[in-house]
Design a protein around this motif. Structure first.
Motif, PDB file in Angstrom:
ATOM      1  N   ARG A   1      10.668   3.911  -1.357  1.00 63.48           N
ATOM      2  CA  ARG A   1      11.442   5.055  -1.862  1.00 63.48           C
ATOM      3  C   ARG A   1      12.631   5.342  -0.947  1.00 63.48           C
ATOM      4  O   ARG A   1      13.745   5.603  -1.422  1.00 63.48           O
ATOM      5  CB  ARG A   1      10.540   6.281  -1.957  1.00 63.48           C
TER       6      ARG A   1
ATOM      7  N   GLY B   1       0.798  -1.225   0.000  1.00 63.55           N
ATOM      8  CA  GLY B   1       0.000   0.000   0.000  1.00 63.55           C
ATOM      9  C   GLY B   1       0.826   1.269   0.000  1.00 63.55           C
ATOM     10  O   GLY B   1       2.002   1.290  -0.372  1.00 63.55           O
ATOM     11  N   HIS B   2       0.198   2.369   0.462  1.00 59.06           N
ATOM     12  CA  HIS B   2       0.819   3.688   0.383  1.00 59.06           C
ATOM     13  C   HIS B   2       2.075   3.798   1.243  1.00 59.06           C
ATOM     14  O   HIS B   2       3.067   4.402   0.825  1.00 59.06           O
ATOM     15  CB  HIS B   2      -0.197   4.767   0.786  1.00 59.06           C
TER      16      HIS B   2
ATOM     17  N   ASN C   1       4.863   0.485  -8.095  1.00 63.83           N
ATOM     18  CA  ASN C   1       6.022   0.766  -7.242  1.00 63.83           C
ATOM     19  C   ASN C   1       7.299   0.666  -8.078  1.00 63.83           C
ATOM     20  O   ASN C   1       7.674  -0.427  -8.513  1.00 63.83           O
ATOM     21  CB  ASN C   1       6.059  -0.231  -6.081  1.00 63.83           C
TER      22      ASN C   1
ATOM     23  N   ASN D   1      -2.876  -0.837  -7.264  1.00 61.62           N
ATOM     24  CA  ASN D   1      -2.097   0.112  -8.065  1.00 61.62           C
ATOM     25  C   ASN D   1      -0.785   0.512  -7.388  1.00 61.62           C
ATOM     26  O   ASN D   1       0.247   0.631  -8.055  1.00 61.62           O
ATOM     27  CB  ASN D   1      -2.927   1.358  -8.390  1.00 61.62           C
ATOM     28  N   THR D   2      -0.787   0.723  -6.075  1.00 61.69           N
ATOM     29  CA  THR D   2       0.442   1.124  -5.399  1.00 61.69           C
ATOM     30  C   THR D   2       1.489   0.020  -5.406  1.00 61.69           C
ATOM     31  O   THR D   2       2.686   0.286  -5.259  1.00 61.69           O
ATOM     32  CB  THR D   2       0.149   1.543  -3.941  1.00 61.69           C
ATOM     33  N   HIS D   3       1.037  -1.216  -5.569  1.00 63.04           N
ATOM     34  CA  HIS D   3       1.972  -2.341  -5.692  1.00 63.04           C
ATOM     35  C   HIS D   3       2.480  -2.455  -7.130  1.00 63.04           C
ATOM     36  O   HIS D   3       3.688  -2.503  -7.382  1.00 63.04           O
ATOM     37  CB  HIS D   3       1.262  -3.634  -5.273  1.00 63.04           C
TER      38      HIS D   3
ATOM     39  N   LEU E   1       4.901   1.955  -0.424  1.00 58.97           N
ATOM     40  CA  LEU E   1       5.462   2.724  -1.535  1.00 58.97           C
ATOM     41  C   LEU E   1       6.409   3.800  -1.014  1.00 58.97           C
ATOM     42  O   LEU E   1       7.519   3.974  -1.536  1.00 58.97           O
ATOM     43  CB  LEU E   1       4.326   3.363  -2.340  1.00 58.97           C
TER      44      LEU E   1
END
Length: 327
Positions: free
Chosen positions: A192, A184-185, A216, A211-213, A188
């Motif tokens: 980083r 998840g968020h 990434n 989507n966040t997976h 992500l």
């Protein structure tokens, strides 16, 4: 899904070997500097490397006056033509009777200055390829030369034998591996941060279209897996860090049950204190012993009153750094 992103971080050594390749291909004399061992408060840890030519360099063996001296030594040796490998013990204490480095941070290091030749180019090219592909291999440096072998699964990351028949070896690539369970968020944001900290990074999630997976760009590997199968998906070992940050309490519980007895060096769970209390209470009620629960780091993250995914990521990354540097 098993992918590696173009933005995922390369191991720290990649620019070192890339400069070595370019120099050898151009016929430029080049020396490899390597920290073979380090103890105490040393400016560069075991495995730190540099490549030095007469007018360029890449990497670091720790910085400061000691690194400057060894860069100058390497350039002097290169200017003199062919030279044999040089091993030097360095003590970072002013009162040391010998081998003083010029630094006073109190640690000690064993340093190597090693001449690379055109005969080493195929091996150096292969090392560069392995680092770019996140593939495995074992680098050996010794009086007999530089070579690359297949990595033995149970071998330690580093080995060192000193003396007349000195030999140093290390696994090519990242020593420390982090697996984020949950994409998840926060995962992500944490990816980083970890991309700049020399961790190999895998992100797992049980949702196939998250989507966040999927998007990434920092993870070296991303896979969609069932959390019950996590022990088969995550390697065991003394340099494996696992962080659970799934969609919610129930999925955290499934993942934690699966990994409670999995031999990794760090197992952490993200969440509020209330959630962690309930999670551990459920496991106690199921009969999980206290000594097993004691190995779980929860809630993870240094207490800096973090709120946003980015702040939470910083707090978790700081805890991982503390864990890694106390080993």
């Amino acid at each position: 899904m098993n992918t590696s992103s173009a933005l995922s971080a390369a191991p720290r050594d990649l620019p070192v070997w890339q400069l070595a390749v370019a120099s050898l291909q151009a016929g430029v004399p080049v020396a490899l500097l390597c920290v073979l061992a380090s103890t105490g408060s040393s400016p560069g840890r075991q495995g730190f490397k540099m490549v030095v030519t007469v007018d360029s360099m890449a990497g670091s063996i720790g910085g400061g006056i000691m690194e400057h001296k060894f860069v100058e030594l390497a350039r002097t040796l290169l200017a003199g033509g062919n030279f044999s490998p040089v091993l030097r013990h360095q003590i970072h204490r002013r009162e040391a009777p010998a081998d003083r480095s010029g630094m006073i941070c109190s640690g000690e290091q064993q340093l190597l200055v090693y001449p690379l030749t055109s005969a080493d180019l195929p091996t150096v090219l292969r090392i560069t390829e392995l680092l770019q592909q996140s593939a495995s291999g074992r680098l050996w440096l010794s009086a007999a030369g530089l070579c690359l072998e297949q990595q033995a699964p149970a071998a330690p990351h580093y080995t060192l034998q000193l003396g007349a028949d000195w030999a140093y070896s290390e696994k090519v690539g990242f020593r420390d591996q982090v697996t984020l369970v949950g994409g998840g968020h926060v995962a992500l944001a944490l990816s980083r941060v970890l991309a700049s900290l020399d961790f190999g990074l895998t992100v797992l999630d049980d949702r196939p279209n998250l989507n966040t997976h999927q998007l990434n760009p920092y993870a070296h590997y991303k896979r969609t897996v069932a959390y019950e199968q996590l022990p088969q998906e995550i390697p065991a070992g003394p340099h494996q860090y696992v962080i659970l940050m799934t969609f919610g309490y129930r999925s955290d519980l499934v993942a934690l049950r699966a990994l409670l007895h999995h031999p990794v060096c760090y197992l952490g769970v993200m969440g509020s204190q209330a959630k962690i209390t309930e999670l551990l209470a459920t496991l106690r009620a199921e009969g999980v012993p206290e000594e097993t629960l004691a190995r779980v780091h929860a809630p993870i993250g240094l207490p800096i009153n973090s709120r946003t995914p980015e702040e939470i990521a910083i707090s978790i990354a700081a805890e991982l750094i503390r864990e890694r540097n106390t080993v």
